[in-house]
Design a protein around this motif. Structure first.
Motif, PDB file in Angstrom:
ATOM      1  N   GLU A 191      21.798 -42.073 -33.890  1.00 43.10           N
ATOM      2  CA  GLU A 191      20.361 -42.275 -34.001  1.00 43.10           C
ATOM      3  C   GLU A 191      19.890 -43.444 -33.143  1.00 43.10           C
ATOM      4  O   GLU A 191      20.679 -44.358 -32.840  1.00 43.10           O
ATOM      5  N   PRO A 192      18.626 -43.460 -32.759  1.00 39.46           N
ATOM      6  CA  PRO A 192      18.118 -44.530 -31.891  1.00 39.46           C
ATOM      7  C   PRO A 192      18.260 -45.935 -32.476  1.00 39.46           C
ATOM      8  O   PRO A 192      18.404 -46.905 -31.722  1.00 39.46           O
ATOM      9  N   MET A 193      18.234 -46.065 -33.799  1.00 42.25           N
ATOM     10  CA  MET A 193      18.361 -47.376 -34.431  1.00 42.25           C
ATOM     11  C   MET A 193      19.807 -47.831 -34.557  1.00 42.25           C
ATOM     12  O   MET A 193      20.075 -48.922 -35.056  1.00 42.25           O
ATOM     13  N   GLY A 194      20.750 -46.990 -34.101  1.00 41.66           N
ATOM     14  CA  GLY A 194      22.150 -47.388 -34.091  1.00 41.66           C
ATOM     15  C   GLY A 194      23.001 -46.777 -35.181  1.00 41.66           C
ATOM     16  O   GLY A 194      24.229 -46.926 -35.169  1.00 41.66           O
ATOM     17  N   ASP A 195      22.380 -46.083 -36.146  1.00 42.49           N
ATOM     18  CA  ASP A 195      23.165 -45.431 -37.191  1.00 42.49           C
ATOM     19  C   ASP A 195      23.934 -44.253 -36.605  1.00 42.49           C
ATOM     20  O   ASP A 195      23.400 -43.486 -35.789  1.00 42.49           O
ATOM     21  N   VAL A 196      25.185 -44.089 -37.030  1.00 43.16           N
ATOM     22  CA  VAL A 196      26.023 -42.996 -36.538  1.00 43.16           C
ATOM     23  C   VAL A 196      26.670 -42.289 -37.727  1.00 43.16           C
ATOM     24  O   VAL A 196      27.211 -42.939 -38.617  1.00 43.16           O
ATOM     25  N   ILE A 199      22.491 -35.330 -43.136  1.00 44.49           N
ATOM     26  CA  ILE A 199      21.902 -36.449 -42.399  1.00 44.49           C
ATOM     27  C   ILE A 199      20.385 -36.394 -42.563  1.00 44.49           C
ATOM     28  O   ILE A 199      19.769 -35.350 -42.335  1.00 44.49           O
ATOM     29  N   ARG A 200      19.787 -37.504 -42.928  1.00 43.40           N
ATOM     30  CA  ARG A 200      18.331 -37.585 -43.055  1.00 43.40           C
ATOM     31  C   ARG A 200      17.775 -38.249 -41.799  1.00 43.40           C
ATOM     32  O   ARG A 200      18.114 -39.385 -41.487  1.00 43.40           O
ATOM     33  N   PHE A 201      16.934 -37.495 -41.065  1.00 43.94           N
ATOM     34  CA  PHE A 201      16.404 -38.022 -39.801  1.00 43.94           C
ATOM     35  C   PHE A 201      14.985 -37.515 -39.595  1.00 43.94           C
ATOM     36  O   PHE A 201      14.743 -36.310 -39.541  1.00 43.94           O
ATOM     37  N   ARG A 202      14.040 -38.442 -39.500  1.00 47.35           N
ATOM     38  CA  ARG A 202      12.633 -38.149 -39.232  1.00 47.35           C
ATOM     39  C   ARG A 202      12.071 -37.065 -40.148  1.00 47.35           C
ATOM     40  O   ARG A 202      11.350 -36.164 -39.734  1.00 47.35           O
ATOM     41  N   GLY A 203      12.430 -37.180 -41.438  1.00 48.93           N
ATOM     42  CA  GLY A 203      11.892 -36.281 -42.447  1.00 48.93           C
ATOM     43  C   GLY A 203      12.655 -34.990 -42.623  1.00 48.93           C
ATOM     44  O   GLY A 203      12.325 -34.188 -43.503  1.00 48.93           O
ATOM     45  N   GLY A 211      34.953 -46.843 -29.809  1.00 51.34           N
ATOM     46  CA  GLY A 211      35.335 -46.898 -28.405  1.00 51.34           C
ATOM     47  C   GLY A 211      34.183 -46.697 -27.433  1.00 51.34           C
ATOM     48  O   GLY A 211      33.000 -46.679 -27.791  1.00 51.34           O
ATOM     49  N   HIS A 212      34.563 -46.504 -26.185  1.00 47.90           N
ATOM     50  CA  HIS A 212      33.613 -46.446 -25.067  1.00 47.90           C
ATOM     51  C   HIS A 212      32.606 -45.313 -25.212  1.00 47.90           C
ATOM     52  O   HIS A 212      31.401 -45.504 -24.986  1.00 47.90           O
ATOM     53  N   THR A 213      33.064 -44.131 -25.609  1.00 42.01           N
ATOM     54  CA  THR A 213      32.160 -42.986 -25.704  1.00 42.01           C
ATOM     55  C   THR A 213      31.074 -43.214 -26.745  1.00 42.01           C
ATOM     56  O   THR A 213      29.880 -43.006 -26.478  1.00 42.01           O
ATOM     57  N   VAL A 214      31.447 -43.642 -27.937  1.00 43.93           N
ATOM     58  CA  VAL A 214      30.452 -43.841 -28.994  1.00 43.93           C
ATOM     59  C   VAL A 214      29.518 -44.995 -28.649  1.00 43.93           C
ATOM     60  O   VAL A 214      28.300 -44.912 -28.882  1.00 43.93           O
ATOM     61  N   GLU A 215      30.037 -46.059 -28.069  1.00 48.92           N
ATOM     62  CA  GLU A 215      29.162 -47.158 -27.672  1.00 48.92           C
ATOM     63  C   GLU A 215      28.164 -46.709 -26.600  1.00 48.92           C
ATOM     64  O   GLU A 215      26.998 -47.125 -26.605  1.00 48.92           O
ATOM     65  N   THR A 216      28.613 -45.849 -25.699  1.00 49.49           N
ATOM     66  CA  THR A 216      27.703 -45.311 -24.679  1.00 49.49           C
ATOM     67  C   THR A 216      26.630 -44.441 -25.320  1.00 49.49           C
ATOM     68  O   THR A 216      25.439 -44.535 -24.970  1.00 49.49           O
ATOM     69  N   LEU A 217      27.011 -43.601 -26.267  1.00 49.51           N
ATOM     70  CA  LEU A 217      26.046 -42.766 -26.974  1.00 49.51           C
ATOM     71  C   LEU A 217      25.000 -43.612 -27.697  1.00 49.51           C
ATOM     72  O   LEU A 217      23.805 -43.280 -27.700  1.00 49.51           O
TER      73      LEU A 217
END
Length: 266
Positions: free
Chosen positions: A100-105, A133-137, A62-68
């Motif tokens: 995440e910036p690349m679109g992974d949620v 969650i694996r993020f930036r090491g 929905g709208h909230t996750v797409e905005t995030l």
């Protein structure tokens, strides 16, 4: 890893204006930040009324996750928090997210629903263990508010599965001592960093003062720095964390156990 927590006063049940408020806050985040943590139910605060829950709850598409997702891509940092979600089949969740910036949620549902309010009657508890969650090491885990009171739910076994625990919260000032104590305890017992991002303002369930949001290191020390705009920051050092674990390898003495994921509300 540079982390920022943004405490702010959530407007009750007003998704659009809360999104506008958060967008303004995100524009003030320092550009070298890796993760921003928002409070629990950041677009609505806690809603007890069944009809209003059904009106405000959103799908994960929905709208909230797409905005995030747009925000994370634009700013270049991950965003964590929780929102009022539905599966579209009459079930409602206090759903944590890590975008995440690349679109992974990554999503996980609040497991322990607060029994003093009507949350345990109107929301559905999570039925799966929080993912790592694996993020930036870094390995990161995400829980929500009342989950913090249950150490088994955050136990870092076997052998240090995660390094950082994020806790979006809506914790009243009447229990601030317990909030900080529990965050510190989870940090020490699991040899991790913990971040508790709490809302500010007030609602009919309590007051939420500034200064409640905290960041603890693995020794249980509050390492946050507060900026003039109220944002709190900390620089987290993974090498120091791992070296500390080896100097004092408490994790090697951890008892093994399994968790029975039968319904949490009995």
């Amino acid at each position: 890893m540079k982390i920022c927590a943004i405490p702010y006063d959530i407007i009750y049940a007003d998704v659009e204006n809360n999104l506008i408020s958060v967008a303004h806050q995100l524009n003030q985040v320092e550009p070298d930040t890796d993760i921003v943590v928002l409070p629990e139910l950041f677009t609505t605060s806690f809603i007890p009324e069944s009809a209003l829950i059904a009106e405000k709850a959103e799908l994960t598409t929905g709208h909230t996750v797409e905005t995030l997702k747009r925000w994370a891509q634009y700013f270049g940092f991950a965003i964590a928090g929780s929102f009022l979600a539905t599966d579209g089949k009459g079930h409602f969740y206090n759903k944590a997210f890590f975008v995440e910036p690349m679109g992974d949620v990554t999503f996980t549902d609040k497991r322990h629903l607060f029994p003093i309010s009507s949350e345990s009657k109107t929301y559905t508890p999570g039925s799966t263990f929080p993912p790592t969650i694996r993020f930036r090491g870094w390995n990161i885990r995400l829980i929500v508010c009342y989950d913090l009171r249950f150490p088994v739910w955050t136990r870092n076994q076997p052998d240090n599965l995660y390094d950082l625990l994020l806790v979006p919260s809506n914790w009243p000032v009447s229990r601030v001592k317990q909030f900080k104590l529990l965050l510190s305890a989870r940090a020490v017992e699991n040899q991790i960093y913990t971040v508790g991002c709490n809302r500010t303002g007030s609602d009919k369930f309590g007051d939420y003062t500034t200064g409640m949001s905290v960041i603890f290191d693995n020794l249980g020390d509050d390492i946050k720095e507060t900026r003039r705009n109220g944002h709190i920051y900390a620089l987290l050092d993974l090498r120091n964390l791992k070296e500390g674990r080896e100097r004092f390898p408490a994790y090697r003495s951890t008892d093994n156990f399994t968790i029975d994921l039968t319904p949490a509300v009995r």
